[in-house]
Design a protein around this motif. Structure first.
Motif, short mmCIF file in Angstrom:
data_model
loop_
_atom_site.label_atom_id
_atom_site.label_comp_id
_atom_site.label_asym_id
_atom_site.label_seq_id
_atom_site.Cartn_x
_atom_site.Cartn_y
_atom_site.Cartn_z
N LEU A 1 -15.62 3.28 -16.69
CA LEU A 1 -15.78 2.41 -15.52
C LEU A 1 -16.95 2.87 -14.65
CD1 LEU A 1 -14.69 0.02 -13.88
CD2 LEU A 1 -13.14 1.63 -12.77
N TYR A 2 -17.02 4.18 -14.38
CA TYR A 2 -18.14 4.71 -13.59
C TYR A 2 -19.46 4.52 -14.33
CZ TYR A 2 -15.33 6.77 -9.88
OH TYR A 2 -14.51 6.96 -8.79
N GLN B 1 0.82 -1.20 0.00
CA GLN B 1 0.00 0.00 0.00
C GLN B 1 0.86 1.26 0.00
OE1 GLN B 1 -2.62 -0.44 3.34
NE2 GLN B 1 -4.29 -1.17 2.06
N ARG B 2 2.04 1.22 0.61
CA ARG B 2 2.91 2.40 0.63
C ARG B 2 3.42 2.75 -0.76
NH1 ARG B 2 6.25 -0.10 4.71
NH2 ARG B 2 4.76 -0.50 6.32
N ARG B 3 3.53 1.76 -1.67
CA ARG B 3 4.02 2.02 -3.02
C ARG B 3 2.91 2.45 -3.96
NH1 ARG B 3 7.07 -3.44 -4.07
NH2 ARG B 3 5.26 -3.57 -5.39
N LEU B 4 1.66 2.32 -3.54
CA LEU B 4 0.53 2.64 -4.41
C LEU B 4 0.17 4.12 -4.31
CD1 LEU B 4 -1.71 -0.42 -3.56
CD2 LEU B 4 -0.26 -0.11 -5.55
N PRO B 5 -0.50 4.67 -5.32
CA PRO B 5 -0.96 6.06 -5.23
C PRO B 5 -1.87 6.24 -4.02
CG PRO B 5 -1.25 5.19 -7.45
CD PRO B 5 -0.83 4.04 -6.58
N HIS B 6 -1.73 7.38 -3.36
CA HIS B 6 -2.49 7.62 -2.13
C HIS B 6 -3.79 8.37 -2.37
CE1 HIS B 6 0.76 6.13 0.34
NE2 HIS B 6 1.59 6.85 -0.37
N HIS B 7 -3.98 8.93 -3.55
CA HIS B 7 -5.14 9.76 -3.80
C HIS B 7 -6.14 9.08 -4.72
CE1 HIS B 7 -3.10 12.92 -1.70
NE2 HIS B 7 -2.06 12.78 -2.50
N LEU B 8 -6.48 7.85 -4.42
CA LEU B 8 -7.48 7.13 -5.21
C LEU B 8 -8.86 7.45 -4.65
CD1 LEU B 8 -5.73 3.67 -5.52
CD2 LEU B 8 -6.06 5.34 -7.33
N PRO B 9 -9.89 7.36 -5.48
CA PRO B 9 -11.24 7.61 -4.98
C PRO B 9 -11.56 6.68 -3.82
CG PRO B 9 -11.24 7.30 -7.37
CD PRO B 9 -9.86 6.98 -6.88
N ARG B 10 -12.33 7.17 -2.88
CA ARG B 10 -12.68 6.37 -1.70
C ARG B 10 -14.04 5.70 -1.91
NH1 ARG B 10 -9.52 7.42 2.75
NH2 ARG B 10 -8.16 9.22 2.52
N ASP B 11 -14.18 5.01 -3.01
CA ASP B 11 -15.40 4.28 -3.30
C ASP B 11 -15.03 2.89 -3.79
OD1 ASP B 11 -14.36 4.80 -5.77
OD2 ASP B 11 -16.05 5.99 -6.49
N GLY B 12 -15.98 2.17 -4.32
CA GLY B 12 -15.70 0.82 -4.81
C GLY B 12 -14.65 0.81 -5.91
N VAL B 13 -14.65 1.84 -6.74
CA VAL B 13 -13.66 1.92 -7.82
C VAL B 13 -12.27 2.08 -7.23
CG1 VAL B 13 -12.87 3.33 -9.76
CG2 VAL B 13 -15.30 2.81 -9.51
N GLY B 14 -12.12 2.89 -6.19
CA GLY B 14 -10.82 3.07 -5.55
C GLY B 14 -10.29 1.77 -4.99
N ARG B 15 -11.15 1.01 -4.34
CA ARG B 15 -10.73 -0.29 -3.80
C ARG B 15 -10.31 -1.22 -4.93
NH1 ARG B 15 -15.25 0.52 -0.76
NH2 ARG B 15 -16.43 -0.96 -2.02
N ASP B 16 -11.09 -1.21 -6.02
CA ASP B 16 -10.76 -2.06 -7.16
C ASP B 16 -9.45 -1.64 -7.80
OD1 ASP B 16 -13.09 -3.39 -6.65
OD2 ASP B 16 -14.22 -2.43 -8.27
#
Length: 132
Positions: free
Chosen positions: A105-106, A12-27
């Motif tokens: 996707l949305y 998780q530390r290597r991943l982008p930190h500003h992803l949407p906080r919804d189902g798409v962000g988790r995916d």
């Protein structure tokens, strides 16, 4: 046990930190976890110019017919990205393609939630959206 869509903390530390906080962000986090994120050549350049010309022609024909699809737009956006050689413009084209793909996707998620397709945009609205 950790759910399959949540990677471990080190990843998780290597991943982008500003992803949407919804189902798409988790995916997206799960998709990033499945990728091997290493530096590699871009593979872009003028050898993709023919693909770009075909994608632009196909999208223009679809626009004239009034039946543009997400797939046609995505094909054109990716073709533009692949034909680009300058890093600054390549980044801009990549962001444009990502935005378009996220929009798609949305749209898929909305259709699944609503149980019906997205309504078509009127011709007047499409004319206003066309690049000048």
């Amino acid at each position: 046990m950790r759910p399959p869509h949540l990677p471990n903390r080190r990843l998780q530390r290597r991943l982008p930190h500003h992803l949407p906080r919804d189902g798409v962000g988790r995916d997206l986090v799960a998709a990033f976890a499945a990728l091997d994120l290493v530096d590699q050549p871009d593979g872009t350049g003028p050898h993709h110019d023919l693909d770009l010309a075909a994608a632009v022609l196909y999208l223009d024909q679809a626009r004239e017919a009034g039946c543009v699809t997400w797939a046609e737009q995505a094909h054109e956006a990716v073709a533009r990205l692949l034909a680009e050689t300058r890093p600054e413009q390549m980044r801009d084209e990549l962001l444009r393609a990502i935005a378009l793909l996220l929009g798609w996707l949305y749209a898929l998620d909305r259709r699944a939630a609503w149980g019906r397709p997205i309504p078509r945009v009127s011709r007047r609205a499409r004319r206003r959206m066309r690049p000048q």
